[in-house]
Write a protein that holds these residues in place. Structure first.
Motif, PDB file in Angstrom:
ATOM      1  N   ILE A  51     -11.915   8.028  -8.036  1.00  0.00           N
ATOM      2  CA  ILE A  51     -10.544   8.643  -7.652  1.00  0.00           C
ATOM      3  C   ILE A  51      -9.265   8.343  -8.516  1.00  0.00           C
ATOM      4  O   ILE A  51      -8.418   9.081  -7.752  1.00  0.00           O
ATOM      5  N   TYR A  98       3.869  10.660  -6.266  1.00  0.00           N
ATOM      6  CA  TYR A  98       2.699   9.709  -5.437  1.00  0.00           C
ATOM      7  C   TYR A  98       2.754   8.150  -6.356  1.00  0.00           C
ATOM      8  O   TYR A  98       2.570   6.861  -5.411  1.00  0.00           O
ATOM      9  N   THR A 114      -0.696  19.421  -0.867  1.00  0.00           N
ATOM     10  CA  THR A 114      -0.540  18.566  -2.115  1.00  0.00           C
ATOM     11  C   THR A 114      -0.153  17.765  -1.927  1.00  0.00           C
ATOM     12  O   THR A 114       0.684  17.551  -1.257  1.00  0.00           O
ATOM     13  N   LEU A 115      -0.997  15.936  -2.723  1.00  0.00           N
ATOM     14  CA  LEU A 115      -0.254  14.978  -2.668  1.00  0.00           C
ATOM     15  C   LEU A 115       1.345  15.292  -2.883  1.00  0.00           C
ATOM     16  O   LEU A 115       2.013  14.112  -2.789  1.00  0.00           O
ATOM     17  N   SER A 116       1.196  16.168  -3.700  1.00  0.00           N
ATOM     18  CA  SER A 116       3.519  16.183  -4.155  1.00  0.00           C
ATOM     19  C   SER A 116       4.016  17.276  -2.791  1.00  0.00           C
ATOM     20  O   SER A 116       5.194  16.918  -3.051  1.00  0.00           O
ATOM     21  N   MET A 163       1.638  13.110   1.184  1.00  0.00           N
ATOM     22  CA  MET A 163       1.309  12.221   0.138  1.00  0.00           C
ATOM     23  C   MET A 163       0.276  10.575   0.694  1.00  0.00           C
ATOM     24  O   MET A 163      -0.712  10.953   0.319  1.00  0.00           O
ATOM     25  N   PHE A 164       0.668  10.657   2.129  1.00  0.00           N
ATOM     26  CA  PHE A 164      -0.027   9.323   2.504  1.00  0.00           C
ATOM     27  C   PHE A 164      -0.350   9.613   2.910  1.00  0.00           C
ATOM     28  O   PHE A 164      -1.728   8.943   3.525  1.00  0.00           O
ATOM     29  N   SER A 215      -3.650  10.745   0.523  1.00  0.00           N
ATOM     30  CA  SER A 215      -4.516   9.772  -0.236  1.00  0.00           C
ATOM     31  C   SER A 215      -5.302   8.752   0.992  1.00  0.00           C
ATOM     32  O   SER A 215      -5.875   8.087   0.323  1.00  0.00           O
ATOM     33  N   PHE A 224      -8.410   9.898   1.594  1.00  0.00           N
ATOM     34  CA  PHE A 224      -9.614  10.702   0.830  1.00  0.00           C
ATOM     35  C   PHE A 224      -9.924   9.314   0.229  1.00  0.00           C
ATOM     36  O   PHE A 224     -11.210   9.283   0.241  1.00  0.00           O
ATOM     37  N   PHE A 225      -9.174   7.993  -0.021  1.00  0.00           N
ATOM     38  CA  PHE A 225      -9.145   6.373   0.022  1.00  0.00           C
ATOM     39  C   PHE A 225     -10.325   6.631   0.829  1.00  0.00           C
ATOM     40  O   PHE A 225     -11.175   6.094   0.800  1.00  0.00           O
TER      41      PHE A 225
END
Lengths: 141, 466, 190
Positions: free
Chosen positions: A24, B261, C117-119, C125-126, C129, C132-133
């Motif tokens: 990760i 993030y 993207t995450l940004s 972002m949430f 992530s 994906f988590f």
């Protein structure tokens, strides 16, 4: 036999968990690597900026100062010093060191040339434009 | 001591203590320079004092870890060290490199040192804790490789206990995590992001594994508790360390230019980082309660039990206070961080090093434990040092909080030096506590010169008459 | 050899429950963080949420719920000593797990080709992530189930010894449970 928490189970959790989070982290780091050049305007890293950075590193500026909060807490923040003081003041200040005022913290005289001072200011200017999520909270750093 | 080759640990331990002494001297000078900025200037500018203080810390901890490895690995593997001679040569090389580097810091201006040592070829200098010139950095890698070769060969020919696997595995990790020291990109944000691979990777990751292994070894030896239990605990603790700590690195990425993030991810995972330290405390006391023997080395037991507690306070509690992004917004880059750094480094890594030294040194000197009077001196030194370090931590915390309020917030934030002037009282307290620490260190070191060994007969007689 | 008797309150190895508890704790914190930041950014979250393709999420929910059912059948089969049936159910669950990953990858591909993207913003972002988590957890769950299935075929389990199957099943149910909450929270609730 219903086994309770064995050592090999604990070891597997350790190895599996470490690998899991490492993957990760690597994915997130890959993403960060794409984002950082945008956030710090890497395209504006001119030869002067890079030369200034090298001077800042090889004179161990972070041995007293902080850059974006990292370094030592003996002297003011440099990440936003360009915005706080401006280029001319910074040059004059570096030239005037040490102040020699009794008891005050002293900065050494580094005998920079004019072009070196220009490079340092270019680097500090570049630093001051990095998107640091609005840190520091105010101009005082 | 069961194998004669374990004796090579002794020079490592002695050098560690000598360098520890040096570290404290530079700490006292640095503290005084906070109060009188002209003290020793320009012969010893603050940055040189500081890099001497921090680099000596790292070197003495590495010395202690290496000594511990040379002591523990043969005993766990139940075989002689692969090459005691190599270990001894490595010791002298490491000590010479450390002395040369320190001399370079003290007698050569830093930029000149950089020019002399080929920093232009491969820039690595000018980062916190990694100030060493290129040849020293390469030397560190070679010394680490020699250690790894030696202990790994010992492991291969001997018994493979989980504790030894954890210890040697984490020594490999230590060496691997040092390699990013050679990566110093022009992009300051990437450089800083990568710098944490080493610093966070060591102190909030890999070194916690070493800490666990050393503590586990001492507890197995001193309490006589079954190793299966100890090793199972160790795996759980280090699993929690890495599962919280790997993403927990994000708490260094909030305000250095890394993506936003990390504010969420870093806050969430680093908030869980105290868990392994809490488990470490529970582990140590559980082992104490289940002990099957009374070890005569009371001083070592004191060190070993206090290590997880002070580590929890310094790394766990003080770390937690400044780890959440909204708090760190104000405390980032203040002496609050220094407070956390001091108590965490001391509580976790200095104290575990002193624990293993306290346990192993009497054995290396041919006795199970020191005489009761020597132990009393050692324990007096312990209390003075621990108490002083807590006062140092509180003083630096006070200074950090003042900065957060006066310089970082409010409608009319004050300038850096104005605020520093208002914190002088805290810097005075810190300096006096530093002197206290120094006196504790002297008492501690003095205990090594009190001769005599633990005498069961006279102790028993005393206990009876009491 | 002792079976997991009724005196045992939890099926499977105790360690997996410690692990599951830790996992739920982390997901709980992540979900709370999502809810917390949504409170102050409701407009942004709703607008971004509307851009998600819910059919992906729905298909994946059905896939995982079905696979959970398969895993439950596998556990029941082994309790009756039918290890061949147990292996078949586990194989089915693994296939559905793979289907989940495929669908999720397709969705990620869609997201990335939209330039997300995450940004991009706090919601994405949430979203990225957390999913994906969770994705990584499905992978880990499949590794565990695959190991259990392999052991089943190798004849390691029977009507008296099936802790391993229960352990794997417990973990898989956790992965399923987290997804259901995630789906409701991120794809549906607004």
């Amino acid at each position: 036999m219903q086994q309770v928490f064995t050592k090999s189970m604990a070891r597997n959790i350790f190895l599996g968990g470490a690998a899991f989070f490492l993957i990760i982290y690597l994915v997130l780091t890959y993403d960060s690597w794409q984002q950082i050049p945008k956030r710090d305007h890497a395209d504006q890293m001119t030869p002067a900026v890079i030369a200034g950075k090298y001077l800042v590193d090889t004179h161990d500026c972070i041995g007293c100062h902080t850059i974006n909060g990292e370094g030592s807490y003996y002297a003011p923040e440099l990440g936003n010093v360009y915005k706080r003081r401006g280029g001319a003041f910074i040059e004059a200040w570096i030239r005037a060191q040490p102040t020699g005022v009794a008891g005050r913290r002293q900065m050494p005289q580094f005998n920079f040339t004019q072009s070196q001072l220009d490079d340092i200011v270019a680097y500090l200017k570049w630093l001051s434009n990095i998107d640091t999520n609005n840190w520091p909270p105010n101009i005082q750093g | 001591m069961k194998y004669s080759s374990q004796k090579v640990a002794m020079p490592y331990f002695i050098a560690a203590l000598a360098l520890f002494f040096g570290q404290i001297v530079f700490g006292l000078i640095a503290g005084l320079q906070y109060l009188d900025g002209t003290f020793l200037f320009p012969d010893l500018p603050f940055n040189v004092t500081r890099m001497s203080h921090t680099n000596l810390l790292i070197v003495w901890l590495l010395m202690a870890f290496m000594g511990a490895a040379y002591y523990i690995v043969p005993e766990e593997a139940q075989t002689e060290l692969y090459s005691p001679k190599l270990a001894l040569v490595t010791f002298w090389v490491f000590l010479a490199a450390a002395a040369l580097t320190l001399a370079g810091y003290l007698f050569v201006p830093y930029s000149q040192l950089a020019a002399m040592t080929g920093d232009a070829i491969l820039p690595t200098m000018g980062r916190g804790y990694l100030e060493q010139p290129l040849p020293t950095k390469i030397g560190i890698v070679l010394v680490a490789l020699s250690l790894l070769f030696n202990v790994t060969m010992t492991l291969i020919k001997g018994r493979k206990t989980s504790l030894n696997l954890i210890l040697i595995g984490s020594l490999w990790g230590l060496a691997l995590l040092f390699l990013p020291a050679f990566y110093f990109p022009d992009d300051t944000v990437k450089a800083s992001y990568g710098w944490w691979w080493i610093v966070h990777g060591w102190v909030e990751g890999d070194w916690e594994l070493i800490l666990g292994a050393l503590l586990g070894f001492i507890l197995i030896k001193m309490t006589g508790v079954d190793r299966e239990i100890v090793e199972k605990w160790l795996y759980i603790i280090i699993a929690m360390t890495l599962m919280t700590g790997i993403i927990g690195i994000g708490h260094h990425y909030y305000y250095i230019g890394a993506p936003a993030y990390w504010i969420w991810l870093g806050s969430i995972f680093s908030a869980l980082e105290p868990i392994p330290f809490l488990l470490l405390v529970a582990f140590a006391f559980k082992m104490l309660l289940q002990r099957r023997r009374e070890h005569p080395n009371k001083a070592a037991m004191l060190w070993a039990l206090a290590t997880p507690i002070v580590a929890f306070l310094g790394a766990g509690l003080w770390g937690f206070m400044i780890t959440l992004a909204p708090v760190q917004y104000y405390t980032h880059g203040t002496n609050f961080t220094a407070a956390h750094g001091h108590l965490a480094f001391f509580g976790a890594y200095a104290m575990v090093s002193l624990s293993i030294i306290s346990y192993a040194m009497p054995l290396l000197r041919g006795r199970e434990a020191n005489s009761p009077s020597a132990q009393r001196w050692e324990m007096t030194g312990f209390w003075i040092m621990v108490f002083s370090m807590i006062v140092i931590t509180l003083a630096l915390t006070g200074a950090g909080i003042v900065t957060a309020f006066l310089q970082r917030s409010g409608d009319n934030p004050l300038g850096f030096m104005q605020v520093q002037d208002k914190e002088r009282v805290f810097f005075w307290i810190r300096e006096f506590a530093g002197l206290g620490f120094f006196s504790g260190l002297l008492v501690y070191l003095g205990s090594f010169f009190i001769s005599g060994e633990y005498d069961y007969a006279s102790e028993a007689k005393q206990a009876l008459s009491a | 050899m002792k079976t997991a008797s009724s005196a045992q309150p939890l099926p499977g190895d105790f360690a997996i429950w410690v692990f599951i508890f830790a996992e739920l704790l982390v997901f709980g914190v992540l979900f709370s963080a999502y809810a917390l930041s949504r409170m102050s950014n409701a407009g942004l979250f709703d607008a971004s949420q509307a851009t998600l393709n819910r059919s992906y999420g729905l298909v994946n929910t059905l896939t995982l719920v079905t696979s959970s059912y398969f895993v439950a059948r596998a556990t029941r089969a082994i309790r009756h000593g039918r290890s061949a049936a147990c292996g078949r159910w586990l194989g089915g669950a693994l296939a559905l797990g793979a289907l989940f990953l495929a669908v999720k990858l397709l969705e990620f591909h869609d997201d990335f080709s939209r330039g997300i993207t995450l940004s991009t913003n706090l919601f994405y972002m949430f979203y990225l992530s957390l999913t994906f988590f969770h994705f990584m957890h499905v992978v880990l769950g499949m590794v565990i189930l695959g190991f259990v299935a392999y052991r089943t075929y190798a004849g390691a389990y029977d009507a008296n010894r099936y802790t391993g199957v229960e352990t794997g099943a417990s973990y898989w149910h956790m992965v399923d449970l987290v997804w259901i909450i995630l789906f409701a929270l991120i794809y549906v609730l607004h």
